[in-house]
Design an enzyme around this catalytic site. Structure first.
Site, mmCIF file in Angstrom:
data_model
loop_
_atom_site.group_PDB
_atom_site.id
_atom_site.type_symbol
_atom_site.label_atom_id
_atom_site.label_comp_id
_atom_site.label_asym_id
_atom_site.label_seq_id
_atom_site.Cartn_x
_atom_site.Cartn_y
_atom_site.Cartn_z
ATOM 1 N N LYS A 434 0.586 5.567 2.051
ATOM 2 C CA LYS A 434 1.479 6.044 0.991
ATOM 3 C C LYS A 434 0.954 7.272 0.249
ATOM 4 C CE LYS A 434 1.103 1.795 -0.338
ATOM 5 N NZ LYS A 434 0.756 1.143 0.936
ATOM 6 N N GLU A 457 8.683 4.506 7.473
ATOM 7 C CA GLU A 457 9.321 3.252 7.083
ATOM 8 C C GLU A 457 8.319 2.256 6.514
ATOM 9 O OE1 GLU A 457 11.838 1.207 5.895
ATOM 10 O OE2 GLU A 457 12.983 2.013 7.585
ATOM 11 N N ALA A 462 6.676 -2.430 4.693
ATOM 12 C CA ALA A 462 6.029 -2.860 5.947
ATOM 13 C C ALA A 462 7.051 -2.840 7.076
ATOM 14 C CB ALA A 462 5.375 -4.221 5.780
ATOM 15 N N LEU A 464 10.087 -4.221 6.984
ATOM 16 C CA LEU A 464 11.469 -4.323 6.512
ATOM 17 C C LEU A 464 12.167 -2.963 6.591
ATOM 18 C CD1 LEU A 464 11.045 -6.588 3.356
ATOM 19 C CD2 LEU A 464 11.728 -7.268 5.655
ATOM 20 N N GLY A 515 -7.091 -12.735 2.143
ATOM 21 C CA GLY A 515 -7.034 -11.351 2.606
ATOM 22 C C GLY A 515 -5.811 -10.606 2.153
ATOM 23 N N GLU A 518 -6.883 -5.946 -1.785
ATOM 24 C CA GLU A 518 -7.942 -5.012 -1.418
ATOM 25 C C GLU A 518 -9.278 -5.656 -1.776
ATOM 26 O OE1 GLU A 518 -7.555 -2.200 0.171
ATOM 27 O OE2 GLU A 518 -5.378 -2.338 0.176
ATOM 28 N N ASP A 529 -0.397 0.906 -6.416
ATOM 29 C CA ASP A 529 0.173 0.824 -5.069
ATOM 30 C C ASP A 529 1.697 0.691 -5.135
ATOM 31 O OD1 ASP A 529 -0.314 0.516 -2.101
ATOM 32 O OD2 ASP A 529 0.742 -1.367 -2.503
ATOM 33 N N LYS A 533 4.890 3.363 -3.911
ATOM 34 C CA LYS A 533 6.111 2.968 -3.208
ATOM 35 C C LYS A 533 7.346 3.361 -4.001
ATOM 36 C CE LYS A 533 3.852 -0.944 -0.907
ATOM 37 N NZ LYS A 533 3.837 -2.400 -0.660
#
Length: 666
Positions: A434, A457, A462, A464, A515, A518, A529, A533
């Site tokens: 990103k 995309e 992800a 979608l 997991g 980060e 983050d 987006k």
């Protein structure tokens, strides 16, 4: 005797190529394996660099190829300089006597300016290396041109079937002392063309009219035409023999460059395809042919099955390894025109090295590389790998003639400089990273300036189809009023667990163990983050701002933002009571907490919101993402997209869709 008269030997200056011819002749007489010619040029090039600026040195040539280039204007060698080397094939006795097989004799052209440079090696052994389809890898080695020519045409319907016409024409030219550079005759035998030096053009017509005086008087030969100031442009390569499509690419390139072909000649050996063009068009013809066979790149002119895309992965982590696996299973896809598109993974790069194979990295090798990388081994240490930073890897890979190359970036760092370099090398981009899109415009601007394509995309949802939905709505004429989305699988999991009564510290540690975060969870908790987006989405609907213009609510208290990670984690329990109270207050109002991005053509904001339990956002669980589109058509009942928003498999699938979309596009 001391008083005897001294005899002075005459001094002569060798003409052009004289030293080369002397050296190769001595090499033949001595049965030498190597003859070195030191020049003020780096070697034989793929074209004249004064005409084609991106011409490069040819590492190796067959003697016949070099001889063809020398005849067609390459000034590095005199055409006769290689005669002695070629004679060793027909008369190899001296070489055998000296213990040097004729086929191993070679001439190497090297530059004075850089004695360590490889230059060009001219050999007698034919190149037999083949590509995946069994044809030579490098059928075309170079483009050359012989200028200062005139084209002479003898034409007439009375020539058909009459023996001796060509012989008489050549005999007349011989008597006039005129050398013929090119011959072309129509299968109908109604015309014969010869190329001669422009300096001899004035003498050609009288010589031929004298030879065919009777036929001209009878009308059997209708005319003798001389077209001055033409050039013969040739593509040369011993590997062209038996390879279909070479002539089509050559003449197609000339047509695209608006260069008219006056005459064509090709020998039965298929070593050379020549086209006569107007002298003024010679430079454009050379540049067009050089570009068509991609001779500026290593592997240019390769004869292999055509591919619609060569893919290079900028990193080789979990997502990239999953993408490589999916790509291996989806190497063919329907193109927009209904045909199949072929896709190959040719390069993988990590922070310290890379692996590249222009023919494509096969499944077995890919599996071995994936296992080695999962075990912590670098790509540079693998068989066939090379050590170096990503910028060096990109430059080395881009030097090869790739088919519509696509660079895939699934990293999380600022790779803008690398992506800009990739665009300059002619690569399209597929991004799940990103930062280059949200924190600057250099990448997109560079791509637009060079006509390269960028698909991304996976940067928002992800796997979608979020960006695809935006574009389809816009293409249909709909107007997007605003988009609301929970695009973070990490924060989605965290808030869903808080809604179930779980302590903040416990839920965050669980997310880390799974997991989902980060290594330092504050990168997720800060909201940056999600803000990236939001920027990407907002710009799609017309917002003009930058990342600094987004209102961002962070989940990290200011006092804990600068702590070492261990100290931050040790103080997590201190946040539990405040979060429990906030969740309880929302519940009393019939709502749940969610971390959401809200964008429109005028605004972009990310932060915590209370949503009614009847809202689609309230039903989110796990790492699912959700996006709600309110548009002019979907105003009363907004369009909702929900699904997994994290994990290597779904992210790789989103990236793969973009790769295949580029490969299938025309």
């Amino acid at each position: 005797a001391p008083d005897a008269p001294r005899r002075v030997a005459p001094v002569a200056t060798l003409g052009r190529g004289g030293s080369d011819l002397t050296a190769t002749t001595l090499g033949r007489v001595l049965g030498a394996r190597d003859v070195f010619l030191w020049k003020d040029v780096p070697g034989l090039l793929t074209a004249d660099p004064r005409v084609v600026p991106d011409a490069r040195v040819i590492p190796a040539l067959h003697a016949r190829e070099a001889s063809e280039l020398a005849f067609h204007g390459a000034k590095v060698l005199h055409p006769r300089a290689l005669a002695a080397l070629l004679a060793r094939v027909a008369q190899p006795e001296q070489a055998r006597a000296a213990g040097v097989p004729a086929a191993r004799a070679r001439v190497t052209v090297r530059p004075f300016a850089d004695p360590s440079a490889g230059g060009t090696t001219i050999v007698l052994a034919e190149e037999r290396r083949a590509g995946a389809n069994g044809t030579p890898r490098h059928p075309v080695k170079a483009v050359s041109a012989l200028g200062g020519q005139a084209l002479v045409t003898v034409r007439g319907t009375g020539m058909a079937g009459v023996p001796g016409i060509a012989a008489r024409a050549f005999a007349a030219l011989e008597r006039a002392g005129i050398s013929v550079a090119l011959i072309s005759q129509a299968s109908s035998e109604q015309s014969i063309c010869v190329g001669v030096p422009q300096s001899a053009a004035a003498a050609v017509e009288p010589a031929l009219r004298e030879a065919f005086a009777v036929e001209l008087a009878r009308g059997e030969i209708e005319g003798i035409d001389v077209e001055p100031e033409v050039a013969t442009v040739a593509v040369v390569g011993s590997g062209m023999a038996g390879v279909p499509g070479i002539a089509a690419r050559f003449f197609g390139a000339l047509a695209d460059a608006q260069v008219n072909v006056v005459a064509i000649a090709q020998g039965s050996s298929e070593l050379n395809i020549s086209a006569v063009v107007a002298g003024a068009d010679a430079a454009a013809a050379q540049r067009a042919a050089h570009a068509a066979f991609r001779l500026d790149r290593l592997g240019g002119g390769a004869a292999r099955a055509p591919r619609d895309a060569d893919v290079v992965l900028l990193c080789f982590g979990k997502v990239e390894r999953e993408l490589a696996r999916q790509l291996a299973e989806s190497q063919r896809v329907a193109r927009a025109d209904g045909a199949e598109a072929a896709v190959a993974l040719v390069g993988v790069v990590d922070s310290k090295g890379w692996v590249f194979d222009a023919q494509g990295i096969g499944p077995r090798r890919l599996s071995a590389l994936s296992k080695a990388k999962a075990d912590g081994q670098g790509l540079g240490a693998q068989p066939g790998g090379a050590e170096g930073a990503p910028d060096a890897a990109l430059a080395a890979i881009a030097a090869h003639a790739l088919s519509r190359p696509i660079l895939v970036d699934v990293t999380a760092g600022d790779t803008s400089a690398l992506l800009t370099a990739a665009v300059q090398h002619g690569m399209d981009l597929v991004l799940a990273n990103k930062k280059p899109l949200a924190e600057g415009r250099a990448t997109v601007d560079a791509a637009a300036a060079r006509g390269r394509r960028v698909l991304h995309e996976a940067t928002v949802g992800a796997g979608l189809p979020v960006i695809d939905t935006v574009r389809k709505l816009q293409e249909s004429g709909d107007r997007i009023l605003h988009i609301q989305g929970c695009p973070s699988g990490t924060l989605g999991f965290l808030f869903a667990e808080l809604g179930r009564g779980r302590a903040f510290s416990d839920a965050l540690r669980d997310a880390m163990a799974r997991g989902y975060t980060e290594p330092d969870p504050r990168e997720d908790l800060s909201g940056q983050d999600v803000a990236r987006k939001a920027v990407i989405l907002a710009r799609l609907v017309g917002w003009k701002g930058d990342i600094g213009d987004v209102a961002v609510e962070s989940l990290v208290p200011a006092a804990m933002a600068g702590l070492p990670l261990d100290a931050f984690l040790a103080r997590l329990e201190a946040l539990d009571a405040e979060w429990a109270a906030r969740v309880q207050a929302a519940a009393e109002r019939g709502a749940v907490l969610r971390y959401r991005a809200d964008v429109s053509p005028k605004t972009a904001r990310v932060g915590i919101v209370e949503v009614d339990r009847a809202s689609p956002f309230a039903s989110l669980s796990g790492t699912d993402n959700q996006f709600v589109f309110t548009t002019r058509r979907y105003k009363e009942r907004p369009l909702v997209i929900t699904g997994p928003g994290a994990g290597p498999e779904v992210t790789a699938a989103g990236v793969l869709n973009d790769v295949l979309a580029l490969a299938g596009a025309r």
